[in-house]
Design an enzyme around this catalytic site. Structure first.
Site, PDB file in Angstrom:
ATOM      1  N   LYS A   1      10.122   7.527 -35.229  1.00 32.47           N
ATOM      2  CA  LYS A   1      10.039   8.738 -35.018  1.00 32.47           C
ATOM      3  C   LYS A   1      10.405   9.585 -36.387  1.00 32.47           C
ATOM      4  O   LYS A   1      11.586   9.830 -36.291  1.00 32.47           O
ATOM      5  CB  LYS A   1      10.560   9.369 -33.642  1.00 32.47           C
TER       6      LYS A   1
ATOM      7  N   GLY B   1      15.574  21.553 -28.160  1.00 29.42           N
ATOM      8  CA  GLY B   1      16.577  22.168 -27.361  1.00 29.42           C
ATOM      9  C   GLY B   1      16.367  23.356 -26.548  1.00 29.42           C
ATOM     10  O   GLY B   1      17.377  23.847 -26.028  1.00 29.42           O
TER      11      GLY B   1
ATOM     12  N   ALA C   1       9.751  17.660 -27.834  1.00 32.24           N
ATOM     13  CA  ALA C   1      10.575  18.951 -28.074  1.00 32.24           C
ATOM     14  C   ALA C   1      10.050  20.328 -27.584  1.00 32.24           C
ATOM     15  O   ALA C   1       9.016  20.606 -27.546  1.00 32.24           O
ATOM     16  CB  ALA C   1      11.056  19.132 -29.507  1.00 32.24           C
ATOM     17  N   GLY C   2      11.162  20.934 -26.950  1.00 35.84           N
ATOM     18  CA  GLY C   2      10.988  22.317 -26.523  1.00 35.84           C
ATOM     19  C   GLY C   2      10.623  22.436 -25.060  1.00 35.84           C
ATOM     20  O   GLY C   2      10.736  23.555 -24.623  1.00 35.84           O
TER      21      GLY C   2
ATOM     22  N   ASN D   1      14.450  15.295 -23.818  1.00 40.70           N
ATOM     23  CA  ASN D   1      15.802  14.834 -23.797  1.00 40.70           C
ATOM     24  C   ASN D   1      16.689  15.827 -23.289  1.00 40.70           C
ATOM     25  O   ASN D   1      17.139  15.679 -22.120  1.00 40.70           O
ATOM     26  CB  ASN D   1      16.310  14.328 -25.321  1.00 40.70           C
ATOM     27  N   THR D   2      16.894  17.113 -23.879  1.00 37.29           N
ATOM     28  CA  THR D   2      17.799  18.077 -23.550  1.00 37.29           C
ATOM     29  C   THR D   2      17.223  18.366 -21.904  1.00 37.29           C
ATOM     30  O   THR D   2      18.188  18.592 -21.023  1.00 37.29           O
ATOM     31  CB  THR D   2      17.894  19.316 -24.341  1.00 37.29           C
TER      32      THR D   2
END
Lengths: 256, 65
Positions: free
Chosen positions: A96, A157, A184-185, A206-207
């Site tokens: 990645k 994040g 992301a996001g 993830n977050t």
């Protein structure tokens, strides 16, 4: 189900492995969501700590595919060297690719990204580029050899969701056969469902999961949202319209 | 000889990367290495000479997003 570089993955969820309250909760989040790919990183090892080996053993127990990242790299050289170290450690050609261009937004450096993608593809890597939804950038990445694109929904994040629906829809239309992953996001399952309704192949989180009050429940929530959104996409949704149209038959109404 | 390992300056008697890893206790550890920002595969560590001022990176698998 999505196929990345000839490997079919039985899940539309890629899950990060950072920031969980504990390794046990991380493992449960993977198990309950059925995530098929785990993202990982390489970081400096402190003398005698051997934390790397312990983490590697835990990831092995998850029984999923591993996608190493080049997170935090701000230059092509850093990203390429990090990718090479990751390939040796994780024994995979998948990478990645992150080349960060701005400290505030953590948005990709498109120029460095394309350059690094060329170098790594030539070196035998199978590159998963973390990119923006910019169509020209994505065309350059495909020319560089990328066979999957991972545009952001919003900055890493933030949990802001899909910030540029038009751009993401446009990307899907221009690359109908390429796996597209929102990376992301995302913060909420509904945003993941929306990505599926746009025809995207997968999301990477993830977050949103790790920082939820109950990461295991959130991981499961995302998995269900992905399934629901994908079913909606495949079911050929109705066209929206401005004027109301009665769903109950008009013919035979009483008092007429 | 003074070199930098993972951002910290230190003295070493090792003349090769392989010897440095043993000196630092990474003998059989699951680590990857770079010298002066260039990747050094595990198989080439015995041949990788260390010079004054070299910047060595020793990394391991970690959590990531």
């Amino acid at each position: 189900m999505p196929t990345y570089y000839d490997t079919e993955i039985k899940s539309r969820l890629m899950l990060g492995t950072a920031q969980y309250p504990s390794p046990a909760i991380l493992a449960q989040a993977f198990k309950r969501s059925g995530a098929g790919i785990a993202t990982v990183s390489v970081r400096r090892e402190a003398g005698g700590e051997r934390a790397g080996q312990a983490f590697w053993d835990m990831i092995g127990d998850l029984g999923v595919h591993v996608l190493p990242n080049t997170a935090g790299c701000h230059s092509v050289r850093e990203a390429v060297t990090t990718a090479q170290m990751a390939r040796e450690l994780f024994d995979t050609n998948w990478i990645k690719l992150e080349v960060i261009g701005h400290a505030d937004t953590l948005q990709p450096d498109p120029f460095g990204l394309v350059e690094a993608a060329h170098i790594l593809t030539d070196d035998g890597f199978q590159v998963f580029p973390y990119c923006t939804e910019d169509l020209v950038l994505c065309e350059r990445l495909v020319e560089a050899g990328c066979r999957v694109l991972m545009p952001w929904g919003a900055p890493i994040g933030t949990g802001l969701g899909l910030n540029n629906i038009y751009g993401l829809r446009s990307l899907r239309a221009h690359f109908p056969d390429l796996p597209l992953v929102i990376d992301a996001g995302l913060g909420l399952p509904s945003q993941a469902a929306h990505a599926m309704e746009l025809g995207y192949d997968a999301v990477l989180l993830n977050t949103a999961v790790a920082k939820a009050g109950d990461p295991v429940a959130m991981a499961q929530g995302f998995a269900r949202a992905l399934e629901a959104g994908r079913l909606g996409f495949e079911a050929d949704p109705m066209e929206p319209r401005d004027m109301a149209a009665p769903s109950t038959p008009v013919l035979g109404r009483a008092f007429t | 000889m003074k070199i930098t390992v993972n951002g910290t300056a230190q003295e070493t008697a090792a003349t090769t990367l392989d010897a440095l890893l043993i000196e630092l206790g990474y003998g059989e550890a699951k680590v990857a290495t770079a010298v002066n920002e260039g990747f050094v595969p595990a198989t080439l560590r015995p041949e990788q000479r260390l010079n004054e001022g070299d910047r060595v990176e020793i990394v391991a698998p970690r959590q990531g997003g």
